[in-house]
Design a protein around this motif. Structure first.
Motif, PDB file in Angstrom:
ATOM      1  N   MET A  20      11.118  47.665  18.637  1.00  0.00           N
ATOM      2  CA  MET A  20      12.393  47.949  19.255  1.00  0.00           C
ATOM      3  C   MET A  20      12.599  46.997  20.438  1.00  0.00           C
ATOM      4  N   LYS A  21      13.777  46.420  20.512  1.00  0.00           N
ATOM      5  CA  LYS A  21      14.088  45.495  21.595  1.00  0.00           C
ATOM      6  C   LYS A  21      14.347  46.251  22.891  1.00  0.00           C
ATOM      7  N   PRO A  22      14.101  45.581  24.033  1.00  0.00           N
ATOM      8  CA  PRO A  22      14.387  46.232  25.315  1.00  0.00           C
ATOM      9  C   PRO A  22      15.883  46.483  25.496  1.00  0.00           C
ATOM     10  N   VAL A  23      16.202  47.494  26.291  1.00  0.00           N
ATOM     11  CA  VAL A  23      17.579  47.844  26.612  1.00  0.00           C
ATOM     12  C   VAL A  23      18.029  46.970  27.780  1.00  0.00           C
ATOM     13  N   LYS A  24      19.157  46.274  27.619  1.00  0.00           N
ATOM     14  CA  LYS A  24      19.714  45.457  28.702  1.00  0.00           C
ATOM     15  C   LYS A  24      20.547  46.351  29.610  1.00  0.00           C
ATOM     16  N   VAL A  25      20.114  46.467  30.861  1.00  0.00           N
ATOM     17  CA  VAL A  25      20.792  47.288  31.857  1.00  0.00           C
ATOM     18  C   VAL A  25      21.392  46.363  32.906  1.00  0.00           C
ATOM     19  N   LEU A  26      22.700  46.454  33.096  1.00  0.00           N
ATOM     20  CA  LEU A  26      23.357  45.708  34.163  1.00  0.00           C
ATOM     21  C   LEU A  26      23.503  46.634  35.361  1.00  0.00           C
ATOM     22  N   VAL A  27      22.885  46.261  36.480  1.00  0.00           N
ATOM     23  CA  VAL A  27      23.000  47.027  37.730  1.00  0.00           C
ATOM     24  C   VAL A  27      24.014  46.303  38.603  1.00  0.00           C
ATOM     25  N   VAL A  28      25.084  47.002  38.970  1.00  0.00           N
ATOM     26  CA  VAL A  28      26.142  46.417  39.790  1.00  0.00           C
ATOM     27  C   VAL A  28      26.173  47.165  41.122  1.00  0.00           C
ATOM     28  N   ASP A  29      25.740  46.472  42.168  1.00  0.00           N
ATOM     29  CA  ASP A  29      25.693  47.076  43.500  1.00  0.00           C
ATOM     30  C   ASP A  29      25.668  45.957  44.529  1.00  0.00           C
ATOM     31  N   ASP A  30      26.350  46.151  45.643  1.00  0.00           N
ATOM     32  CA  ASP A  30      26.366  45.112  46.672  1.00  0.00           C
ATOM     33  C   ASP A  30      25.154  45.191  47.597  1.00  0.00           C
ATOM     34  N   PRO A  41       8.252  46.828  29.508  1.00  0.00           N
ATOM     35  CA  PRO A  41       9.260  46.039  28.817  1.00  0.00           C
ATOM     36  C   PRO A  41      10.366  46.846  28.154  1.00  0.00           C
ATOM     37  N   GLU A  42      10.517  48.132  28.502  1.00  0.00           N
ATOM     38  CA  GLU A  42      11.573  48.943  27.888  1.00  0.00           C
ATOM     39  C   GLU A  42      12.972  48.491  28.292  1.00  0.00           C
ATOM     40  N   TYR A  43      13.096  47.944  29.501  1.00  0.00           N
ATOM     41  CA  TYR A  43      14.399  47.556  30.029  1.00  0.00           C
ATOM     42  C   TYR A  43      14.384  46.110  30.534  1.00  0.00           C
ATOM     43  N   ILE A  44      15.479  45.424  30.312  1.00  0.00           N
ATOM     44  CA  ILE A  44      15.744  44.137  30.947  1.00  0.00           C
ATOM     45  C   ILE A  44      16.843  44.418  31.953  1.00  0.00           C
ATOM     46  N   VAL A  45      16.564  44.179  33.230  1.00  0.00           N
ATOM     47  CA  VAL A  45      17.527  44.495  34.276  1.00  0.00           C
ATOM     48  C   VAL A  45      18.269  43.229  34.699  1.00  0.00           C
ATOM     49  N   LEU A  46      19.575  43.236  34.461  1.00  0.00           N
ATOM     50  CA  LEU A  46      20.475  42.190  34.933  1.00  0.00           C
ATOM     51  C   LEU A  46      21.159  42.730  36.179  1.00  0.00           C
ATOM     52  N   SER A  47      21.746  41.843  36.988  1.00  0.00           N
ATOM     53  CA  SER A  47      22.373  42.359  38.201  1.00  0.00           C
ATOM     54  C   SER A  47      23.619  41.573  38.581  1.00  0.00           C
ATOM     55  N   ALA A  48      24.453  42.243  39.359  1.00  0.00           N
ATOM     56  CA  ALA A  48      25.660  41.647  39.942  1.00  0.00           C
ATOM     57  C   ALA A  48      25.910  42.356  41.265  1.00  0.00           C
ATOM     58  N   THR A  49      26.448  41.599  42.236  1.00  0.00           N
ATOM     59  CA  THR A  49      26.664  42.182  43.566  1.00  0.00           C
ATOM     60  C   THR A  49      28.130  42.418  43.897  1.00  0.00           C
ATOM     61  N   ASN A  50      29.038  42.088  42.968  1.00  0.00           N
ATOM     62  CA  ASN A  50      30.461  42.390  43.170  1.00  0.00           C
ATOM     63  C   ASN A  50      31.123  42.538  41.808  1.00  0.00           C
ATOM     64  N   GLY A  51      32.370  42.997  41.812  1.00  0.00           N
ATOM     65  CA  GLY A  51      33.065  43.265  40.559  1.00  0.00           C
ATOM     66  C   GLY A  51      33.313  42.044  39.707  1.00  0.00           C
ATOM     67  N   THR A  52      33.650  40.926  40.320  1.00  0.00           N
ATOM     68  CA  THR A  52      33.914  39.703  39.562  1.00  0.00           C
ATOM     69  C   THR A  52      32.642  39.191  38.891  1.00  0.00           C
ATOM     70  N   GLU A  53      31.552  39.191  39.643  1.00  0.00           N
ATOM     71  CA  GLU A  53      30.264  38.771  39.085  1.00  0.00           C
ATOM     72  C   GLU A  53      29.850  39.704  37.952  1.00  0.00           C
ATOM     73  N   ALA A  54      30.132  40.985  38.105  1.00  0.00           N
ATOM     74  CA  ALA A  54      29.803  41.961  37.064  1.00  0.00           C
ATOM     75  C   ALA A  54      30.556  41.655  35.769  1.00  0.00           C
ATOM     76  N   GLN A 105      28.886  38.782  34.090  1.00  0.00           N
ATOM     77  CA  GLN A 105      27.625  39.202  33.472  1.00  0.00           C
ATOM     78  C   GLN A 105      27.883  39.963  32.167  1.00  0.00           C
ATOM     79  N   VAL A 106      28.869  40.836  32.190  1.00  0.00           N
ATOM     80  CA  VAL A 106      29.188  41.610  30.981  1.00  0.00           C
ATOM     81  C   VAL A 106      29.594  40.681  29.847  1.00  0.00           C
ATOM     82  N   TRP A 107      30.499  39.729  30.118  1.00  0.00           N
ATOM     83  CA  TRP A 107      30.975  38.837  29.059  1.00  0.00           C
ATOM     84  C   TRP A 107      29.861  37.934  28.532  1.00  0.00           C
ATOM     85  N   HIS A 108      28.937  37.520  29.397  1.00  0.00           N
ATOM     86  CA  HIS A 108      27.870  36.612  28.961  1.00  0.00           C
ATOM     87  C   HIS A 108      26.699  37.323  28.292  1.00  0.00           C
ATOM     88  N   HIS A 109      26.414  38.564  28.692  1.00  0.00           N
ATOM     89  CA  HIS A 109      25.199  39.235  28.220  1.00  0.00           C
ATOM     90  C   HIS A 109      25.448  40.495  27.404  1.00  0.00           C
TER      91      HIS A 109
END
Length: 126
Positions: free
Chosen positions: A1-11, A26-39, A42-46
């Motif tokens: 089973m592949k890891p779950v991609k989690v996007l954390v959006v917080d400033d 390795p259950e989760y791959i954590v991506l991040s963004a610090t503002n709405g535009t960056e989020a 990240q969503v569109w790319h990942h």
């Protein structure tokens, strides 16, 4: 089973790092963004499997970002869990109306977060 991609959006970078540390690897791959535009970028790319998003963000707030993602066919089904220190009934209701599938108050109860993540209809590696 592949890891779950989690996007954390917080400033707050410390909060992002705390989640990166607390979510089991390795259950989760954590991506991040610090503002709405960056989020959005990240969503569109990942195309994350789940998004953990603060309510109060620079550039685009969490409710607006949630509404934008719900209107797009490619992102409509991504589960979003809203996170905020403003944990009153109005805030929770607003998050639900915007399309969030869950709401957690800060400071986080990590057992509750893990239970919420386990219950979400996440397609790992999608």
């Amino acid at each position: 089973m592949k890891p779950v991609k989690v996007l954390v959006v917080d400033d707050e970078l410390d909060f992002i790092e705390l989640l990166r540390y607390r979510l089991p690897n390795p259950e989760y791959i954590v991506l991040s963004a610090t503002n709405g535009t960056e989020a959005l970028n990240q969503v569109w790319h990942h195309l994350p499997d789940v998004i953990l998003m603060d309510l109060m963000l620079p550039e685009l707030d969490g409710l607006t970002l949630c509404e934008i993602l719900r209107r797009q066919p490619a992102t409509r089904q991504i589960p979003i869990i809203m996170i905020s220190a403003l944990a009153n009934d109005v805030t929770r209701y607003s998050a639900e109306v915007a399309g969030a599938r869950g709401f957690l108050a800060k400071p986080l109860d990590f057992d509750r977060l893990e239970a919420l993540l386990a219950d979400l209809p996440v397609q790992a590696g999608s």
